[in-house]
Enzyme design. Structure first.
Site, mmCIF file in Angstrom:
data_model
loop_
_atom_site.group_PDB
_atom_site.id
_atom_site.type_symbol
_atom_site.label_atom_id
_atom_site.label_comp_id
_atom_site.label_asym_id
_atom_site.label_seq_id
_atom_site.Cartn_x
_atom_site.Cartn_y
_atom_site.Cartn_z
ATOM 1 C CB CYS A 1 37.345 34.072 54.161
ATOM 2 S SG CYS A 1 36.610 32.509 53.732
ATOM 3 N NE ARG B 1 39.414 39.142 52.024
ATOM 4 C CZ ARG B 1 40.519 39.210 51.305
ATOM 5 N NH1 ARG B 1 40.809 40.315 50.659
ATOM 6 N NH2 ARG B 1 41.332 38.187 51.229
ATOM 7 C CD1 TRP C 1 32.556 33.196 48.068
ATOM 8 C CD2 TRP C 1 34.055 31.531 48.045
ATOM 9 N NE1 TRP C 1 32.472 32.564 46.849
ATOM 10 C CE2 TRP C 1 33.384 31.542 46.804
ATOM 11 C CE3 TRP C 1 35.033 30.570 48.254
ATOM 12 C CZ2 TRP C 1 33.664 30.647 45.784
ATOM 13 C CZ3 TRP C 1 35.319 29.665 47.240
ATOM 14 C CH2 TRP C 1 34.640 29.709 46.021
ATOM 15 C CG ASN D 1 41.303 34.382 53.643
ATOM 16 O OD1 ASN D 1 41.892 35.394 53.340
ATOM 17 N ND2 ASN D 1 40.762 33.617 52.745
ATOM 18 N N GLY D 2 41.538 30.806 53.645
ATOM 19 C CA GLY D 2 42.480 29.971 52.886
ATOM 20 C C GLY D 2 42.012 28.529 52.899
ATOM 21 C CD GLU E 1 34.545 42.709 31.943
ATOM 22 O OE1 GLU E 1 34.995 41.555 31.978
ATOM 23 O OE2 GLU E 1 34.221 43.331 32.958
ATOM 24 C CE LYS F 1 31.516 42.919 35.224
ATOM 25 N NZ LYS F 1 32.837 42.567 35.012
ATOM 26 C CD GLU G 1 30.935 39.470 37.128
ATOM 27 O OE1 GLU G 1 31.658 38.689 37.743
ATOM 28 O OE2 GLU G 1 31.392 40.503 36.577
ATOM 29 C CG HIS H 1 32.270 28.839 12.465
ATOM 30 N ND1 HIS H 1 32.379 28.084 11.333
ATOM 31 C CD2 HIS H 1 32.842 30.035 12.176
ATOM 32 C CE1 HIS H 1 33.013 28.772 10.397
ATOM 33 N NE2 HIS H 1 33.299 29.969 10.884
ATOM 34 C CE LYS I 1 36.307 44.211 43.445
ATOM 35 N NZ LYS I 1 35.847 43.861 42.109
#
Ligand code: G6P
Length: 611
Positions: free
Chosen positions: A2, A27, A73, A99-100, A484, A488, A491, A507, A606
């Protein structure tokens, strides 16, 4: 999570709020809204992005010199028009952006309901705004007192800005756990979740501390804490320019940030490696060097991409500094009662410096006596303020939600730290130390060479853009790069992808391999080279498609793999900095080809300021 922006002054607030929200959209971007105070409070909000809000508000004449804005968000309540912020209290006295998370919102809601309050939305924010109104009306106190009393009843995290119908020239802001920055102008104040909405108006800012409450009118700022003790505002100059947050000629921020890496890595080591390339000096950790030299263990905590950087750190620290390292997901670490000793050093890695779990892990380890070092990108953010020492990555603002240049700068810092500590502890001999430093300084020009293969890599992306799954394999230093690379791809393109240590393929994941499975293999020349060649053969024997990242001139793998992407030769300890780049590029192109929103992938944000 947010973004919040607010303005009080002589200018028209609406354009400032909209532009600010666009900058904060990284955000969260599932709904957006603004409220303007001008003969009453006028709220405009809707589901979708800031551009949808603009379209929604287009018909109205939106005037006012005081206003608050929010980009969301979702935590409590699905993304829809009603759950979008700002939220107004039942009797219309207060309007709030938040926000929170208010953790005890259910209990508070029950109490308010029994007093006759009704709710429109499913949000915890609407509970908070009504709690404030209830105190204001019942106790007949000022808006500021009502806010402070309400916040003393709240469990959870907040960054918030609130307006009151009866005190029209004022905004009240408060922070606990979620960042808020005040911009100080001439007869005007700005408020935002980070400095990016503020920089074109003023470079004078105040970073609010936890439990600070600010009361702002156009000519006055009063800073206090929730207990009503006056706080001295510390005005700082921000070192951020508009160019840094501008997309320039690039189609997406992610692409810009991939291309910035030669510079951002250079900025990370600038001034920290001596001109003759014989020494590393990290001024931010000099005070804790005795602790680092004697540490029996280093614990690295982080989330997401930063956790992958931490894993590269583990390999580096163990090999060159000979200290045992544990790399932990902050969210797991903080809740499992880990053994932490006063001679442990905890390194917290975070691009934003605001990730809630990482912050909580730091606080816990600090209470148990560990020495805490931060590796963060955002100057003045919460994590650097909680640590004993730290190193900023200086990668510049990263706006694309998928992290690229922040990762390579984090790895650069960890590499420098490992070499420096190794040298101090006597486990890295002088000749190799100098060779490694020299190699590190060559990375920017080597990345420039890789970037020249962009259109070749795009051609490979075209062939695999419709894959449903992908596998990424690496060994040693390149195993975290495999993780990583997979992150990438998943996402931003929503293709299921997994990173695996190459030898572990046998395995389990090998069962998935068929002619439709692209397998990205990190296969540069290092001590596991022969083994990774065997892994490629195992994939090929099962008809998998191999895209191998190889050292330039490698003829052996060229004969085996379906495609090779060459990177310049370098020491294996530094290879993550090179090999990650083609994986970033290929993910970017695949996502664009699939029509995905590269900079703002669905459901992500983010800066994850909730746990
Ligand atoms: C989110 C972001 C990732 C980031 C992670 C940790 O998931 O989308 O890009 O790696 O948070 O964030 P931090 O700011 O602590 O590095």
């Amino acid at each position: 999570m947010c973004g919040i922006v607010a303005y009080v002054g002589d200018k028209q607030a609406y354009p400032i709020l909209i532009k600010g929200l666009q900058r904060l959209e990284y955000r969260g971007y599932d709904s957006a809204g603004v409220a303007l105070i001008n003969n009453g409070t006028h709220t405009y909000k809707c589901m979708g992005k800031v551009k949808d809000l603009e379209a929604h508000a287009k018909e109205q004449s939106i005037e006012g010199h005081i206003g608050i804005g929010h980009t969301r968000w979702a935590t409590h309540g699905e993304p829809n028009n009603i759950n979008a912020h700002p939220h107004t209290s039942m009797k219309g006295k207060f309007t709030l952006v938040h926000n929170g998370i208010i953790e005890n919102y259910a209990h508070l809601k029950k109490e308010l309901t029994s007093r006759g309050f009704t709710f429109q939305s499913d949000t915890d924010t609407e509970v908070l705004v009504n709690l404030i109104e209830n105190i204001y009306l019942e106790q007949n106190v000022s808006a500021e007192i009502a806010v402070r009393v309400a916040l003393s009843k709240v469990i959870g995290a907040y960054g918030l800005v609130i307006s009151c119908e009866d005190e029209k020239d004022k905004l009240i802001a408060a922070r606990k756990g979620s960042p808020l920055v005040i911009g100080v102008g001439e007869s005007e104040y700005f408020l935002a979740s980070d400095a990016s909405p503020i920089i074109e108006y003023t470079d004078q800012v105040i970073y609010m501390n936890d439990e600070d409450v600010a009361i702002l009118s156009k000519d006055d700022l009063v800073l206090k804490n929730i207990q009503n003790d006056a706080q001295k505002p510390k005005i700082q100059k921000i070192d951020l320019s508009i160019d840094e947050i501008d997309k320039g000629d690039y189609e997406h921020y992610m692409l810009k940030e991939i291309y910035e890496q030669p510079h951002s890595i250079g900025d990370t080591f600038r001034g920290r490696i001596s001109i003759d390339k014989t020494k590393i000096f990290l001024g931010g950790i000099i005070d804790v060097m005795p602790k680092l030299n004697q540490a029996k263990r280093i614990i690295i905590v982080a989330c997401g991409t930063s956790w992958h950087a931490g894993m590269v750190g583990e390999y580096l620290f163990e090999e060159y500094a000979r200290v045992p390292v544990e790399v932990e997901y902050a969210s797991e670490f903080r809740y499992r009662n880990p053994v932490i000793n006063p001679d442990d050093v905890l390194i917290a890695i975070s691009q934003s410096g605001e990730t809630a779990d990482t912050l909580a892990a730091i606080k816990m380890a600090k209470e148990k006596g560990a020495t805490i070092i931060g590796i963060c990108n955002v100057v003045g953010s919460s994590i650097p303020r909680e640590t004993h020492a730290g190193v900023y990555t200086h990668a510049g603002p990263e706006i694309g939600v998928a992290s690229t240049k922040a990762f390579s700068s984090q790895v650069t810092v960890l590499t420098m730290m490992a070499f420096m500590i190794g040298r101090k502890r006597g486990s890295l001999y002088d000749e190799l130390y100098k060779q490694l430093i020299h190699e590190l300084t060559l990375i920017p020009e080597k990345i420039e060479i890789i970037l020249k293969s962009d259109s070749y890599i795009k051609g490979i992306a075209e062939l695999y853009k419709n894959a449903s799954n992908a596998l990424y394999l690496g060994r040693g230093y390149l195993f975290p790069v495999a993780l990583e690379g997979a992150l990438k791809l998943k996402e931003i393109s929503y293709i299921h992808a997994e990173g695996y240590p190459a030898a572990e393929m046998k395995h389990g994941p090998i069962a998935l391999i068929d002619e439709n499975m692209p397998v990205f293999v990190l296969a540069t020349k290092d001590k596991s080279y022969e083994k990774i060649v065997s892994n490629i053969q195992e994939v090929k024997a099962r008809n998998g498609k191999v895209i191998a990242i190889v050292t330039e001139g490698d003829e052996t793998i060229k004969k085996l793999a379906d495609h090779v992407i060459e990177v310049p030769d370098c020491h294996e300890a530094i290879a993550p900095l090179l090999t990650v780049v083609p994986l970033q590029i290929i993910s970017y192109h695949i996502a664009v080809m699939r029509g995905c929103d590269v900079d703002q992938p669905r459901n992500l944000a983010k800066s994850v300021t909730v746990e």
